[in-house]
Design a protein around this motif. Sequence first.
Motif, PDB file in Angstrom:
ATOM      1  N   ALA A 120      -2.687 -11.442  13.517  1.00 35.83           N
ATOM      2  CA  ALA A 120      -1.578 -10.537  13.205  1.00 35.83           C
ATOM      3  C   ALA A 120      -1.833  -9.751  11.927  1.00 35.83           C
ATOM      4  O   ALA A 120      -1.104  -8.813  11.629  1.00 35.83           O
ATOM      5  N   ILE A 121      -2.877 -10.112  11.193  1.00 31.56           N
ATOM      6  CA  ILE A 121      -3.269  -9.346  10.002  1.00 31.56           C
ATOM      7  C   ILE A 121      -4.040  -8.114  10.474  1.00 31.56           C
ATOM      8  O   ILE A 121      -5.051  -8.232  11.160  1.00 31.56           O
ATOM      9  N   ILE A 122      -3.574  -6.946  10.110  1.00 29.06           N
ATOM     10  CA  ILE A 122      -4.235  -5.713  10.535  1.00 29.06           C
ATOM     11  C   ILE A 122      -5.397  -5.400   9.590  1.00 29.06           C
ATOM     12  O   ILE A 122      -5.207  -5.270   8.381  1.00 29.06           O
ATOM     13  N   HIS A 168      -8.753   2.044  -0.503  1.00 31.05           N
ATOM     14  CA  HIS A 168      -8.354   1.444   0.775  1.00 31.05           C
ATOM     15  C   HIS A 168      -9.443   0.611   1.435  1.00 31.05           C
ATOM     16  O   HIS A 168      -9.278   0.177   2.576  1.00 31.05           O
ATOM     17  N   GLN A 169     -10.505   0.338   0.683  1.00 26.22           N
ATOM     18  CA  GLN A 169     -11.596  -0.473   1.231  1.00 26.22           C
ATOM     19  C   GLN A 169     -11.136  -1.889   1.554  1.00 26.22           C
ATOM     20  O   GLN A 169     -11.740  -2.572   2.369  1.00 26.22           O
ATOM     21  N   ARG A 170     -10.063  -2.330   0.936  1.00 23.91           N
ATOM     22  CA  ARG A 170      -9.580  -3.703   1.124  1.00 23.91           C
ATOM     23  C   ARG A 170      -9.258  -4.023   2.577  1.00 23.91           C
ATOM     24  O   ARG A 170      -9.265  -5.189   2.992  1.00 23.91           O
ATOM     25  N   VAL A 171      -8.955  -3.002   3.387  1.00 25.23           N
ATOM     26  CA  VAL A 171      -8.564  -3.236   4.772  1.00 25.23           C
ATOM     27  C   VAL A 171      -9.770  -3.479   5.671  1.00 25.23           C
ATOM     28  O   VAL A 171      -9.631  -3.887   6.815  1.00 25.23           O
ATOM     29  N   ILE A 172     -10.985  -3.253   5.142  1.00 18.58           N
ATOM     30  CA  ILE A 172     -12.209  -3.457   5.927  1.00 18.58           C
ATOM     31  C   ILE A 172     -12.617  -4.918   5.855  1.00 18.58           C
ATOM     32  O   ILE A 172     -12.738  -5.502   4.780  1.00 18.58           O
ATOM     33  N   PHE A 173     -12.824  -5.522   7.008  1.00 19.23           N
ATOM     34  CA  PHE A 173     -13.277  -6.915   7.073  1.00 19.23           C
ATOM     35  C   PHE A 173     -14.192  -7.060   8.276  1.00 19.23           C
ATOM     36  O   PHE A 173     -13.797  -6.776   9.406  1.00 19.23           O
ATOM     37  N   ASN A 174     -15.415  -7.516   8.042  1.00 20.38           N
ATOM     38  CA  ASN A 174     -16.418  -7.588   9.102  1.00 20.38           C
ATOM     39  C   ASN A 174     -16.721  -9.015   9.548  1.00 20.38           C
ATOM     40  O   ASN A 174     -17.666  -9.229  10.308  1.00 20.38           O
ATOM     41  N   ASP A 182     -15.202 -13.203  10.613  1.00 17.04           N
ATOM     42  CA  ASP A 182     -14.440 -13.898  11.647  1.00 17.04           C
ATOM     43  C   ASP A 182     -12.957 -13.857  11.293  1.00 17.04           C
ATOM     44  O   ASP A 182     -12.519 -14.479  10.326  1.00 17.04           O
ATOM     45  N   GLY A 183     -12.190 -13.123  12.088  1.00 12.74           N
ATOM     46  CA  GLY A 183     -10.768 -12.974  11.823  1.00 12.74           C
ATOM     47  C   GLY A 183      -9.931 -14.165  12.234  1.00 12.74           C
ATOM     48  O   GLY A 183      -8.717 -14.184  11.976  1.00 12.74           O
ATOM     49  N   TYR A 184     -10.527 -15.167  12.881  1.00  9.18           N
ATOM     50  CA  TYR A 184      -9.748 -16.311  13.359  1.00  9.18           C
ATOM     51  C   TYR A 184      -9.562 -17.400  12.310  1.00  9.18           C
ATOM     52  O   TYR A 184      -8.649 -18.200  12.395  1.00  9.18           O
ATOM     53  N   GLY A 185     -10.443 -17.469  11.344  1.00  8.84           N
ATOM     54  CA  GLY A 185     -10.455 -18.604  10.440  1.00  8.84           C
ATOM     55  C   GLY A 185      -9.437 -18.513   9.318  1.00  8.84           C
ATOM     56  O   GLY A 185      -8.913 -17.447   8.985  1.00  8.84           O
ATOM     57  N   GLN A 186      -9.187 -19.663   8.699  1.00  3.68           N
ATOM     58  CA  GLN A 186      -8.288 -19.734   7.549  1.00  3.68           C
ATOM     59  C   GLN A 186      -8.863 -18.968   6.365  1.00  3.68           C
ATOM     60  O   GLN A 186      -8.131 -18.419   5.539  1.00  3.68           O
ATOM     61  N   GLU A 187     -10.195 -18.905   6.309  1.00  7.42           N
ATOM     62  CA  GLU A 187     -10.846 -18.200   5.202  1.00  7.42           C
ATOM     63  C   GLU A 187     -10.390 -16.744   5.137  1.00  7.42           C
ATOM     64  O   GLU A 187     -10.118 -16.214   4.060  1.00  7.42           O
ATOM     65  N   TRP A 188     -10.291 -16.083   6.320  1.00  9.02           N
ATOM     66  CA  TRP A 188      -9.851 -14.686   6.338  1.00  9.02           C
ATOM     67  C   TRP A 188      -8.395 -14.571   5.921  1.00  9.02           C
ATOM     68  O   TRP A 188      -8.013 -13.651   5.205  1.00  9.02           O
ATOM     69  N   ARG A 189      -7.572 -15.501   6.350  1.00  6.46           N
ATOM     70  CA  ARG A 189      -6.163 -15.453   5.954  1.00  6.46           C
ATOM     71  C   ARG A 189      -6.026 -15.580   4.427  1.00  6.46           C
ATOM     72  O   ARG A 189      -5.183 -14.911   3.821  1.00  6.46           O
ATOM     73  N   ASP A 190      -6.868 -16.422   3.852  1.00  6.17           N
ATOM     74  CA  ASP A 190      -6.842 -16.567   2.388  1.00  6.17           C
ATOM     75  C   ASP A 190      -7.329 -15.291   1.709  1.00  6.17           C
ATOM     76  O   ASP A 190      -6.738 -14.834   0.715  1.00  6.17           O
ATOM     77  N   ILE A 191      -8.408 -14.711   2.243  1.00  3.77           N
ATOM     78  CA  ILE A 191      -8.943 -13.468   1.670  1.00  3.77           C
ATOM     79  C   ILE A 191      -7.917 -12.347   1.797  1.00  3.77           C
ATOM     80  O   ILE A 191      -7.687 -11.581   0.846  1.00  3.77           O
ATOM     81  N   ALA A 242      -4.710 -12.550   1.980  1.00  6.90           N
ATOM     82  CA  ALA A 242      -3.597 -12.760   1.043  1.00  6.90           C
ATOM     83  C   ALA A 242      -3.974 -12.285  -0.361  1.00  6.90           C
ATOM     84  O   ALA A 242      -3.167 -11.657  -1.056  1.00  6.90           O
ATOM     85  N   LYS A 243      -5.207 -12.573  -0.780  1.00  4.27           N
ATOM     86  CA  LYS A 243      -5.667 -12.131  -2.101  1.00  4.27           C
ATOM     87  C   LYS A 243      -5.739 -10.601  -2.173  1.00  4.27           C
ATOM     88  O   LYS A 243      -5.525 -10.010  -3.228  1.00  4.27           O
ATOM     89  N   ARG A 244      -6.061  -9.981  -1.034  1.00  4.08           N
ATOM     90  CA  ARG A 244      -6.152  -8.514  -1.003  1.00  4.08           C
ATOM     91  C   ARG A 244      -4.772  -7.855  -0.877  1.00  4.08           C
ATOM     92  O   ARG A 244      -4.669  -6.633  -0.956  1.00  4.08           O
ATOM     93  N   GLY A 245      -3.761  -8.649  -0.626  1.00  6.34           N
ATOM     94  CA  GLY A 245      -2.423  -8.096  -0.480  1.00  6.34           C
ATOM     95  C   GLY A 245      -2.124  -7.566   0.904  1.00  6.34           C
ATOM     96  O   GLY A 245      -1.194  -6.764   1.092  1.00  6.34           O
ATOM     97  N   LEU A 246      -2.883  -8.018   1.914  1.00  5.56           N
ATOM     98  CA  LEU A 246      -2.647  -7.592   3.295  1.00  5.56           C
ATOM     99  C   LEU A 246      -1.589  -8.492   3.934  1.00  5.56           C
ATOM    100  O   LEU A 246      -1.624  -9.715   3.792  1.00  5.56           O
ATOM    101  N   ALA A 247      -0.674  -7.882   4.651  1.00  6.85           N
ATOM    102  CA  ALA A 247       0.445  -8.630   5.243  1.00  6.85           C
ATOM    103  C   ALA A 247       0.001  -9.420   6.468  1.00  6.85           C
ATOM    104  O   ALA A 247      -0.878  -8.985   7.217  1.00  6.85           O
ATOM    105  N   ASN A 248       0.624 -10.563   6.668  1.00  5.90           N
ATOM    106  CA  ASN A 248       0.393 -11.376   7.869  1.00  5.90           C
ATOM    107  C   ASN A 248       1.750 -11.626   8.518  1.00  5.90           C
ATOM    108  O   ASN A 248       2.397 -12.647   8.285  1.00  5.90           O
ATOM    109  N   MET A 249       2.189 -10.660   9.325  1.00  3.22           N
ATOM    110  CA  MET A 249       3.496 -10.752   9.978  1.00  3.22           C
ATOM    111  C   MET A 249       3.317 -11.435  11.329  1.00  3.22           C
ATOM    112  O   MET A 249       3.034 -10.796  12.334  1.00  3.22           O
ATOM    113  N   ARG A 250       3.486 -12.735  11.326  1.00  3.38           N
ATOM    114  CA  ARG A 250       3.145 -13.554  12.497  1.00  3.38           C
ATOM    115  C   ARG A 250       4.131 -13.373  13.642  1.00  3.38           C
ATOM    116  O   ARG A 250       3.750 -13.439  14.807  1.00  3.38           O
TER     117      ARG A 250
END
Length: 740
Positions: free
Chosen positions: A418-420, A540-546, A548-557, A559-567
């Motif tokens: 759900a994180i864009i 706006h480079q913060r929105v780029i992520f190459n 694995d979007g499934y892991g907890q590591e990405w959710r943590d990253i 959050a640090k970047r300020g990207l919303a996770n509207m589940r």
Amino acid sequence: MSFAGTRRTKLIEGIDNRVPVASEAFDSAENLTELYDSDTYGLNAMRETLPSHCYKKIREVISTGQPLDPAIADMVANGMKEWAIKRGATHYTHWFQPLNGLVAEKHDAFVSIFPGDDRLLLEFSGMQLIKGEPDASSFPNGGIRSTWEARGYTVWDATSPAFIRKDQNGSTLCIPTAFCSWTGEALDQKTPLLRSMERVSEESLAVLSSIFKENYKRISPTLGIEQEFFLIDRSFYLSRPDLITCGRTLIGAKPPKGQEMEDHYFGTMNSRIVACIQDVEWQMWKLGMPLKTRHNEVAPGQYEVAPIFERANVASDHNMLLMDVLKSTATRHGLICLLHEKPFDYVNGSGKHNNYSLSTDTGVNLLEPGSTPAQNARFILFLTAIIRAVDIHADLLRASVANPGNEHRLGANEAPPAIISIYLGQELDRVVNDIVHSTETEANGDCNGEKMSLGVGAFPPLPKDSTDRNRTSPFAFTGNKFEFRAVGSSQVVAFPCIILNTIVAESLQYIRKEIEREKTNNVAANTAFNNVIKRVLSLHQRVIFNGDGYGQEWRDIAAKRGLANMRTTPEALATLNSEKNIKLFESFNILSPIELQSRQHILYEIYVKSITIEAKSMYDMVSTLVLPAAFKHQKNVADSLNAIMPFVQGQKNLPQPTAQIAVLTDLVTAINSLSDLNVKLLAAVKATKSAANEKDHAFMLSTSVIPAMREVRRVSDHLETIIDDTIWPLPKYSEILFLR
């Protein structure tokens, strides 16, 4: 799997005896080019039925999107009528897309009374073609119209061709239209889609003209829509009240085998399935949809078809047609097509990947990395605009795919989180990093070992298809387009496309104005271009992520970047009418504040109704099917225990019946728990009625009813695994997913 003489066994025996249904009598493949588009009143049909001057004008309307000259409307209408009658049509309908996720039709016959006579006259005027007046009072409108305010209008979309829909009882001429209220508000998906297409075309043309000195007549957003779906036997469907009512299974234990063996994806297709999908393909080819791909998807019973790219409004119309044809054709083949995003737990759900790009009227793809420096500077600008748009308006993209079905799918193994975010791949990511971190005026970097400069006149070729594909990214660059993977399989693609067009138009406008502002300070054109591109990418480079979007590591990253996770869906929809978004849509004349508010209200309303229906259906199924089966099995186990106890008590050497005791203990505990949880579920549903509005109602359902449903399912699914198979009343996953 059941082998006793139960209803489920009879269903299985019936499926075992089924044979593929013969498809409609179609010509051979060598005649496909002649049959393609034959049920569509497109340019070929117009050329044959219209005077040459009329044909030239209508062709210009289609290519430029300009309004139709009323002077030729009667000629077009007459040609369309004569063409349709020759194909068996007795009626016509304005085919439109109200805000309920479906299409709507009101059929009118071509007949009229001959003046001064009782004979019938077949006629169809230009005014009847251009404008219709269906009742607008009973469609969802989000408060725009009161029940007693019934007047609404349909207006012909000449850029999307009319077509013939055939069934056993005849044929109907369908005319794609927009739908608006008497006071002018859009009551459909088509109107804002066409508006957004105009805005992104205007802003693209302005950028190309002012910055690159390239002149085109029109820029069109294009879509290639990959449609996923399940096909199951209709007998199983009719035996599952949850599938009938909700489109998904509310209960159902995990089968011993699901998709773990990875043997379904791209596997050999079952003959019944091939016959059904071939039938769909021929119908869609005749309707002018260029379906190209078909294959087994990851989950058992899951499939995908995909077309070649088309102009966005035509692609949207064709996808609505495709979903309708899939459902009706599946029924004819003794199957059911499930378009719900998550009809079965424990296996992949279904999405609708929207492959998005921008194309000129001469066929140039603006997201295609080029072979010259100027072409790649243009590519980088459009890429930068999209990166900015996705970062700033991630809330809108998330809201555009928020529905009850997608809530079960997003973030699971088959769907993006759900994180864009944006996936660019290693090569493009390196280009972006080089631009962002360069300290030189001309932003030097390295691409495939070549020195590059971001100057318009010195930009080297970029690699094409140099990236892997990332299925965990909701918005991935795939060589010459972006794939918006988060769209749900049942969704109308118009709304996500409206969002994309609008946010891209806004970003293009912003970048163009920033470059022009720099140039007013006596900055060279190349330097102004470089400065703005570097500044925008840096922000706006913060929105780029190459990764694995499934892991907890990405959710943590994230959050640090300020990207919303509207589940959840209510969370995502809450952002739709923010001050930022109201201003955006209003400034580009896509949606007025009241039109935007109405869509949010309708989406909340759909969520509330869907979850409430699911919860009540689950309560009924547990009360009338699961618990009675559990009681019956409980009695059988208790009777077995009672029967053996006298022998056990009379013989010292006989072992205790611990197996029956353990099963009975488990049963009694589970039955008591399920009964209590089911009562609590119904109470939770009733408690949500106290909500002050649809938004509060949605949040209450999300936080109280959905967790209660999960608990009911957990215990019900456990009972399914321990109740006598001959007693269990519902077809199981192991049967539904694997038997054809």
